[in-house]
Motif scaffolding. Structure first.
Motif, mmCIF file in Angstrom:
data_model
loop_
_atom_site.group_PDB
_atom_site.id
_atom_site.type_symbol
_atom_site.label_atom_id
_atom_site.label_comp_id
_atom_site.label_asym_id
_atom_site.label_seq_id
_atom_site.Cartn_x
_atom_site.Cartn_y
_atom_site.Cartn_z
ATOM 1 N N GLY A 1 -17.530 -6.322 15.695
ATOM 2 C CA GLY A 1 -18.273 -5.221 15.750
ATOM 3 C C GLY A 1 -17.135 -4.084 16.193
ATOM 4 O O GLY A 1 -16.300 -4.576 16.767
ATOM 5 N N ILE A 2 -17.522 -3.045 15.566
ATOM 6 C CA ILE A 2 -16.486 -2.110 15.780
ATOM 7 C C ILE A 2 -17.107 -0.808 16.159
ATOM 8 O O ILE A 2 -18.058 -0.262 15.936
ATOM 9 N N SER A 3 -15.977 0.295 16.822
ATOM 10 C CA SER A 3 -16.540 1.304 17.239
ATOM 11 C C SER A 3 -15.923 2.492 16.247
ATOM 12 O O SER A 3 -16.474 3.590 16.072
ATOM 13 N N ALA A 4 -14.678 2.217 15.404
ATOM 14 C CA ALA A 4 -14.457 2.950 14.622
ATOM 15 C C ALA A 4 -13.291 2.330 13.754
ATOM 16 O O ALA A 4 -12.869 1.376 14.081
ATOM 17 N N LEU A 5 -13.070 2.543 12.504
ATOM 18 C CA LEU A 5 -12.041 2.157 11.571
ATOM 19 C C LEU A 5 -11.040 3.159 11.137
ATOM 20 O O LEU A 5 -11.570 4.376 10.882
ATOM 21 N N HIS A 6 -9.919 2.781 11.213
ATOM 22 C CA HIS A 6 -8.831 3.845 10.785
ATOM 23 C C HIS A 6 -8.222 3.632 9.376
ATOM 24 O O HIS A 6 -8.000 2.310 8.939
ATOM 25 N N TRP A 7 -7.839 4.470 8.563
ATOM 26 C CA TRP A 7 -6.950 4.011 7.403
ATOM 27 C C TRP A 7 -5.792 4.957 7.679
ATOM 28 O O TRP A 7 -5.993 6.197 7.948
ATOM 29 N N LEU A 8 -4.684 4.244 7.670
ATOM 30 C CA LEU A 8 -3.284 4.902 7.692
ATOM 31 C C LEU A 8 -2.644 4.794 6.332
ATOM 32 O O LEU A 8 -2.832 3.723 5.660
ATOM 33 N N GLN A 9 -1.461 5.584 6.495
ATOM 34 C CA GLN A 9 -0.400 5.605 5.363
ATOM 35 C C GLN A 9 0.886 5.451 5.817
ATOM 36 O O GLN A 9 1.230 6.222 6.725
ATOM 37 N N GLN A 10 1.586 4.745 5.108
ATOM 38 C CA GLN A 10 3.051 4.606 5.524
ATOM 39 C C GLN A 10 4.052 4.600 4.231
ATOM 40 O O GLN A 10 3.912 3.571 3.513
ATOM 41 N N HIS A 11 4.765 5.671 4.098
ATOM 42 C CA HIS A 11 5.800 5.828 2.923
ATOM 43 C C HIS A 11 6.902 4.925 3.208
ATOM 44 O O HIS A 11 7.184 4.488 4.425
ATOM 45 N N PRO A 12 7.619 4.417 2.021
ATOM 46 C CA PRO A 12 8.788 3.491 2.421
ATOM 47 C C PRO A 12 9.694 4.514 3.450
ATOM 48 O O PRO A 12 10.198 5.340 3.321
ATOM 49 N N GLY A 13 10.210 3.569 4.218
ATOM 50 C CA GLY A 13 10.901 3.959 5.329
ATOM 51 C C GLY A 13 10.590 5.223 6.261
ATOM 52 O O GLY A 13 11.227 5.706 6.913
ATOM 53 N N GLY A 14 9.390 5.315 6.103
ATOM 54 C CA GLY A 14 8.751 6.406 6.777
ATOM 55 C C GLY A 14 7.649 6.315 8.097
ATOM 56 O O GLY A 14 7.775 4.971 8.284
ATOM 57 N N PRO B 1 2.225 9.206 -8.500
ATOM 58 C CA PRO B 1 3.515 8.329 -7.862
ATOM 59 C C PRO B 1 3.871 8.876 -6.288
ATOM 60 O O PRO B 1 4.253 7.798 -5.715
ATOM 61 N N ARG B 2 3.529 10.011 -5.927
ATOM 62 C CA ARG B 2 3.499 10.373 -4.414
ATOM 63 C C ARG B 2 2.680 9.536 -3.553
ATOM 64 O O ARG B 2 2.722 9.644 -2.261
ATOM 65 N N ASP B 3 1.760 8.901 -4.270
ATOM 66 C CA ASP B 3 0.719 8.095 -3.386
ATOM 67 C C ASP B 3 1.316 6.715 -3.224
ATOM 68 O O ASP B 3 0.535 5.889 -2.556
ATOM 69 N N SER B 4 2.430 6.454 -3.876
ATOM 70 C CA SER B 4 3.026 5.221 -3.608
ATOM 71 C C SER B 4 3.261 4.799 -2.206
ATOM 72 O O SER B 4 4.094 5.843 -1.543
ATOM 73 N N ALA B 5 2.742 3.994 -1.581
ATOM 74 C CA ALA B 5 2.850 3.857 0.037
ATOM 75 C C ALA B 5 2.249 2.540 0.486
ATOM 76 O O ALA B 5 1.551 1.634 -0.468
ATOM 77 N N THR C 1 -1.536 -2.725 2.446
ATOM 78 C CA THR C 1 -1.724 -2.975 0.879
ATOM 79 C C THR C 1 -0.620 -2.095 0.357
ATOM 80 O O THR C 1 -0.339 -0.854 0.643
ATOM 81 N N LYS C 2 0.391 -2.734 -0.206
ATOM 82 C CA LYS C 2 1.559 -2.208 -0.984
ATOM 83 C C LYS C 2 0.946 -1.369 -2.326
ATOM 84 O O LYS C 2 0.711 -2.248 -3.302
ATOM 85 N N LEU C 3 1.051 -0.078 -2.435
ATOM 86 C CA LEU C 3 0.530 0.605 -3.539
ATOM 87 C C LEU C 3 1.722 1.193 -4.419
ATOM 88 O O LEU C 3 2.530 1.771 -3.504
#
Lengths: 113, 110
Positions: B28-41, B79-83, B104-106
């Protein structure tokens, strides 16, 4: 408005040395976190702090020490670095207990030789 | 078994395609987060949600609390969505800690 910063960004050290990674945030957020990121494991929590002088262990605390004498700073010390502590370390902060986003620092890439 | 599972692990798409990344969790959760990480970033928070749907530009996040499942959609991918996209959950009861998926690597090709 620097936000959340980490220093150094890159560090190479030898096995057995003491290393301190610094984290500084300018928002006066109550909560601060230290994570390590390794291939195949994702992000894992090392330690977190709910306020100045309040810290608690996360998932992988062994070999690490933290302190938080001021709200804005949350240093992470590796008392005697080991090769298994080679990783990318991220500091994060959050405004309050729940219901708020976490903001991540740029990361510190640490290599222990 | 990890409490947070993401699929797929890797995803390659052509520019313009509609992308879906899935996240399933077991607590059970209180909240779910989506995060983005660019290569080397660094890591950037995209969404935090506890019910329904949120939209920001070409990104849409949905959550189904009953099914313990969330999706991140990217429309008209570029292409800039690659992360790497990371799902994380905060456990119910107000835990201070987040539990993270492995990401998930996109890759979006032009």
């Amino acid at each position: 408005d620097a936000g959340i910063t980490q220093s150094p960004r890159y560090k190479i050290t030898e096995t057995g040395r003491q290393v301190t990674l610094m984290c500084h945030q300018t928002w006066s957020h109550s909560y601060m976190f230290w994570y390590r990121q390794d291939l195949g494991h994702g992000l894992r929590l090392i330690y977190y702090s709910a306020a100045a002088d309040i810290t608690d262990k996360g998932e992988v605390p062994d070999g690490y020490v933290v302190s938080r004498s001021k709200t804005e700073n949350f240093p992470l010390t590796l008392e005697s670095a080991t090769r298994s502590q080679t990783s990318v370390y991220f500091c994060a902060s959050r405004r309050d207990r729940v219901g708020y986003e976490q903001y991540f620092g740029p990361g510190t890439r640490l290599t222990v030789t | 078994k990890n409490e947070v599972e993401q699929s797929p692990q890797n995803l390659t798409a052509q520019e313009g395609e509609f992308i879906t990344i899935n996240c399933s969790y077991s607590v059970g959760i209180s909240a779910l987060h989506w995060l983005q990480q660019h290569p080397g970033g660094g890591i950037v928070s995209l969404f935090m949600l506890s019910s329904g749907k949120k939209k920001h530009g070409r990104l849409i996040a949905t959550i189904n609390i009953q099914e313990k499942h969330s999706s991140l959609h990217i429309t008209a991918s570029h292409p800039r969505d690659s992360a790497v996209y990371i799902c994380a959950v905060g456990a119910q009861g107000g835990s201070e800690k987040l539990v993270f998926g492995k990401g998930t690597k996109l890759t979006v090709n032009p």
